[in-house]
Design a protein around this motif. Sequence first.
Motif, PDB file in Angstrom:
ATOM      1  N   MET A  29       3.717  16.745  22.430  1.00 22.21           N
ATOM      2  CA  MET A  29       4.758  17.690  21.823  1.00 22.21           C
ATOM      3  C   MET A  29       4.320  18.985  21.761  1.00 22.21           C
ATOM      4  SD  MET A  29       6.658  17.507  18.193  1.00 22.21           S
ATOM      5  CE  MET A  29       7.600  15.935  18.590  1.00 22.21           C
ATOM      6  N   PHE A  30       5.004  19.830  22.706  1.00 29.00           N
ATOM      7  CA  PHE A  30       4.723  21.526  22.496  1.00 29.00           C
ATOM      8  C   PHE A  30       5.275  22.077  21.443  1.00 29.00           C
ATOM      9  CE2 PHE A  30       3.517  20.128  27.086  1.00 29.00           C
ATOM     10  CZ  PHE A  30       2.248  20.833  27.140  1.00 29.00           C
ATOM     11  N   CYS A  31       5.107  23.261  20.977  1.00 35.61           N
ATOM     12  CA  CYS A  31       5.252  23.968  20.027  1.00 35.61           C
ATOM     13  C   CYS A  31       6.777  24.439  20.201  1.00 35.61           C
ATOM     14  CB  CYS A  31       4.642  25.322  20.070  1.00 35.61           C
ATOM     15  SG  CYS A  31       5.136  26.498  18.703  1.00 35.61           S
ATOM     16  N   GLN A  32       7.753  24.307  19.332  1.00 37.18           N
ATOM     17  CA  GLN A  32       9.217  24.704  19.553  1.00 37.18           C
ATOM     18  C   GLN A  32       9.445  26.134  19.550  1.00 37.18           C
ATOM     19  OE1 GLN A  32      10.858  22.730  16.160  1.00 37.18           O
ATOM     20  NE2 GLN A  32      11.651  20.923  17.193  1.00 37.18           N
ATOM     21  N   GLU A  33       8.299  26.985  19.104  1.00 36.46           N
ATOM     22  CA  GLU A  33       8.583  28.558  19.412  1.00 36.46           C
ATOM     23  C   GLU A  33       8.088  29.097  20.704  1.00 36.46           C
ATOM     24  OE1 GLU A  33       9.313  32.106  17.577  1.00 36.46           O
ATOM     25  OE2 GLU A  33       9.705  30.314  16.597  1.00 36.46           O
ATOM     26  N   CYS A  34       6.839  28.724  21.243  1.00 34.27           N
ATOM     27  CA  CYS A  34       6.424  29.325  22.197  1.00 34.27           C
ATOM     28  C   CYS A  34       6.303  28.496  23.672  1.00 34.27           C
ATOM     29  CB  CYS A  34       4.941  29.769  21.991  1.00 34.27           C
ATOM     30  SG  CYS A  34       3.782  28.533  21.883  1.00 34.27           S
ATOM     31  N   GLN A  35       6.530  27.180  23.379  1.00 37.57           N
ATOM     32  CA  GLN A  35       6.505  26.185  24.453  1.00 37.57           C
ATOM     33  C   GLN A  35       5.354  26.004  25.537  1.00 37.57           C
ATOM     34  OE1 GLN A  35       9.175  23.906  24.626  1.00 37.57           O
ATOM     35  NE2 GLN A  35       9.790  24.770  22.750  1.00 37.57           N
ATOM     36  N   LYS A  36       4.210  26.855  24.756  1.00 45.59           N
ATOM     37  CA  LYS A  36       2.840  26.810  25.563  1.00 45.59           C
ATOM     38  C   LYS A  36       1.847  25.759  24.894  1.00 45.59           C
ATOM     39  CE  LYS A  36       3.912  31.579  26.744  1.00 45.59           C
ATOM     40  NZ  LYS A  36       3.307  32.894  26.645  1.00 45.59           N
ATOM     41  N   ARG A  37       1.482  25.869  23.895  1.00 43.72           N
ATOM     42  CA  ARG A  37       0.483  25.114  23.184  1.00 43.72           C
ATOM     43  C   ARG A  37       0.924  23.710  22.316  1.00 43.72           C
ATOM     44  NH1 ARG A  37      -0.291  30.551  22.426  1.00 43.72           N
ATOM     45  NH2 ARG A  37       1.143  30.615  20.785  1.00 43.72           N
ATOM     46  N   PRO A  38       0.082  22.868  22.216  1.00 44.13           N
ATOM     47  CA  PRO A  38       0.549  21.651  21.477  1.00 44.13           C
ATOM     48  C   PRO A  38       1.060  21.985  19.968  1.00 44.13           C
ATOM     49  CG  PRO A  38      -1.588  21.299  22.429  1.00 44.13           C
ATOM     50  CD  PRO A  38      -1.190  22.975  22.632  1.00 44.13           C
ATOM     51  N   ALA A  39       1.739  21.260  19.619  1.00 38.32           N
ATOM     52  CA  ALA A  39       2.141  21.523  18.216  1.00 38.32           C
ATOM     53  C   ALA A  39       1.500  20.991  17.200  1.00 38.32           C
ATOM     54  CB  ALA A  39       3.722  20.939  17.884  1.00 38.32           C
ATOM     55  N   THR A  40       0.856  21.397  16.214  1.00 38.28           N
ATOM     56  CA  THR A  40      -0.447  20.946  15.495  1.00 38.28           C
ATOM     57  C   THR A  40       0.482  21.129  14.003  1.00 38.28           C
ATOM     58  OG1 THR A  40      -1.460  23.089  15.153  1.00 38.28           O
ATOM     59  CG2 THR A  40      -2.274  21.380  16.907  1.00 38.28           C
ATOM     60  N   VAL A  41       1.201  21.717  13.539  1.00 47.67           N
ATOM     61  CA  VAL A  41       2.006  21.915  12.284  1.00 47.67           C
ATOM     62  C   VAL A  41       3.399  21.138  12.373  1.00 47.67           C
ATOM     63  CG1 VAL A  41       2.625  23.644  10.471  1.00 47.67           C
ATOM     64  CG2 VAL A  41       0.543  24.015  11.821  1.00 47.67           C
ATOM     65  N   HIS A  42       3.578  20.380  11.723  1.00 48.73           N
ATOM     66  CA  HIS A  42       4.900  19.437  11.541  1.00 48.73           C
ATOM     67  C   HIS A  42       5.489  19.714  10.369  1.00 48.73           C
ATOM     68  CE1 HIS A  42       3.661  17.866  15.647  1.00 48.73           C
ATOM     69  NE2 HIS A  42       2.513  17.854  14.859  1.00 48.73           N
ATOM     70  N   MET A  43       6.561  20.229  10.154  1.00 45.75           N
ATOM     71  CA  MET A  43       7.123  20.420   8.810  1.00 45.75           C
ATOM     72  C   MET A  43       8.562  19.534   9.052  1.00 45.75           C
ATOM     73  SD  MET A  43       6.263  24.331   7.766  1.00 45.75           S
ATOM     74  CE  MET A  43       6.743  24.929   9.362  1.00 45.75           C
ATOM     75  N   THR A  44       8.705  18.913   7.679  1.00 46.23           N
ATOM     76  CA  THR A  44      10.020  18.414   7.600  1.00 46.23           C
ATOM     77  C   THR A  44      10.735  18.687   6.293  1.00 46.23           C
ATOM     78  OG1 THR A  44       9.193  16.354   8.749  1.00 46.23           O
ATOM     79  CG2 THR A  44      11.297  16.005   7.614  1.00 46.23           C
ATOM     80  N   ARG A  45      12.166  19.052   6.494  1.00 43.89           N
ATOM     81  CA  ARG A  45      12.618  19.453   5.222  1.00 43.89           C
ATOM     82  C   ARG A  45      14.081  18.603   5.078  1.00 43.89           C
ATOM     83  NH1 ARG A  45      14.939  25.636   4.275  1.00 43.89           N
ATOM     84  NH2 ARG A  45      15.705  25.255   1.943  1.00 43.89           N
ATOM     85  N   ILE A  46      14.407  18.331   4.004  1.00 42.41           N
ATOM     86  CA  ILE A  46      15.500  17.331   3.803  1.00 42.41           C
ATOM     87  C   ILE A  46      16.387  17.925   2.687  1.00 42.41           C
ATOM     88  CG2 ILE A  46      16.684  15.238   3.297  1.00 42.41           C
ATOM     89  CD1 ILE A  46      14.010  14.053   4.318  1.00 42.41           C
ATOM     90  N   VAL A  47      17.677  18.342   3.157  1.00 44.18           N
ATOM     91  CA  VAL A  47      18.424  19.247   2.027  1.00 44.18           C
ATOM     92  C   VAL A  47      19.668  18.188   2.168  1.00 44.18           C
ATOM     93  CG1 VAL A  47      19.542  21.132   1.289  1.00 44.18           C
ATOM     94  CG2 VAL A  47      16.998  21.146   2.111  1.00 44.18           C
ATOM     95  N   ASN A  48      20.323  17.917   0.993  1.00 47.31           N
ATOM     96  CA  ASN A  48      21.716  17.165   1.133  1.00 47.31           C
ATOM     97  C   ASN A  48      21.633  16.174   2.331  1.00 47.31           C
ATOM     98  OD1 ASN A  48      22.421  18.734  -1.116  1.00 47.31           O
ATOM     99  ND2 ASN A  48      23.139  20.362   0.435  1.00 47.31           N
ATOM    100  N   ASN A  49      20.655  15.422   2.389  1.00 45.44           N
ATOM    101  CA  ASN A  49      20.557  14.291   3.431  1.00 45.44           C
ATOM    102  C   ASN A  49      20.773  14.889   4.887  1.00 45.44           C
ATOM    103  OD1 ASN A  49      20.472  12.265   1.698  1.00 45.44           O
ATOM    104  ND2 ASN A  49      22.321  12.077   1.569  1.00 45.44           N
ATOM    105  N   THR A  50      20.356  15.966   4.945  1.00 47.69           N
ATOM    106  CA  THR A  50      20.317  16.689   6.120  1.00 47.69           C
ATOM    107  C   THR A  50      18.782  17.106   6.594  1.00 47.69           C
ATOM    108  OG1 THR A  50      22.382  17.810   6.270  1.00 47.69           O
ATOM    109  CG2 THR A  50      21.007  18.633   7.750  1.00 47.69           C
TER     110      THR A  50
END
Length: 168
Positions: free
Chosen positions: A1-22
């Motif tokens: 999986m690649f970084c959602q920002e730069c689309q160049k490097r592999p994603a190594t930081v994964h953050m999940t946020r759940i607010v009001n079941n979203t």
Amino acid sequence: MFCQECQKRPATVHMTRIVNNTKTELHLCSECARSHQELALSMNFEPSFSIHKFLAGLLGTSSFPTEPVASPECPNCGINFAKFGEIGRFGCSRCYRTFNEGLEPLIRRVQGTTQHTGKVPRRAGGKLGVKREIEKLKTQLRQAVREEAYERAAELRDSIRALENKLQ
């Protein structure tokens, strides 16, 4: 999986946020994650894990005591409970016996109990399996006595005795 920002490097930081079941997920490389620290802070993401803060949080304190107030020292390695809170690990195996009273509430808070209830390897768990079966039968026996089902209680009693003899 690649970084959602730069689309160049592999994603190594994964953050999940759940607010009001979203659920919102963000997958970034370490460089892009550094540039998004304010986003990480808004998601209550702390990049550096500290065992000290983790244990202090479990004990319900902001930090471990710095003074060894009524804190015994391990006779083997000399570490005290305050030092354990500082470094996040004990000095030797004897520390577990020395600090048993302080550890029980911590373990109970993390695990829910101080007794092992998980899986046991087959070759090592023969006696443990029999002990668990005896406990289960004793619970059934108490229930049968409460319900005045004495014939069932006698059968359970005999099964318990047979298993206890098997242990010896």
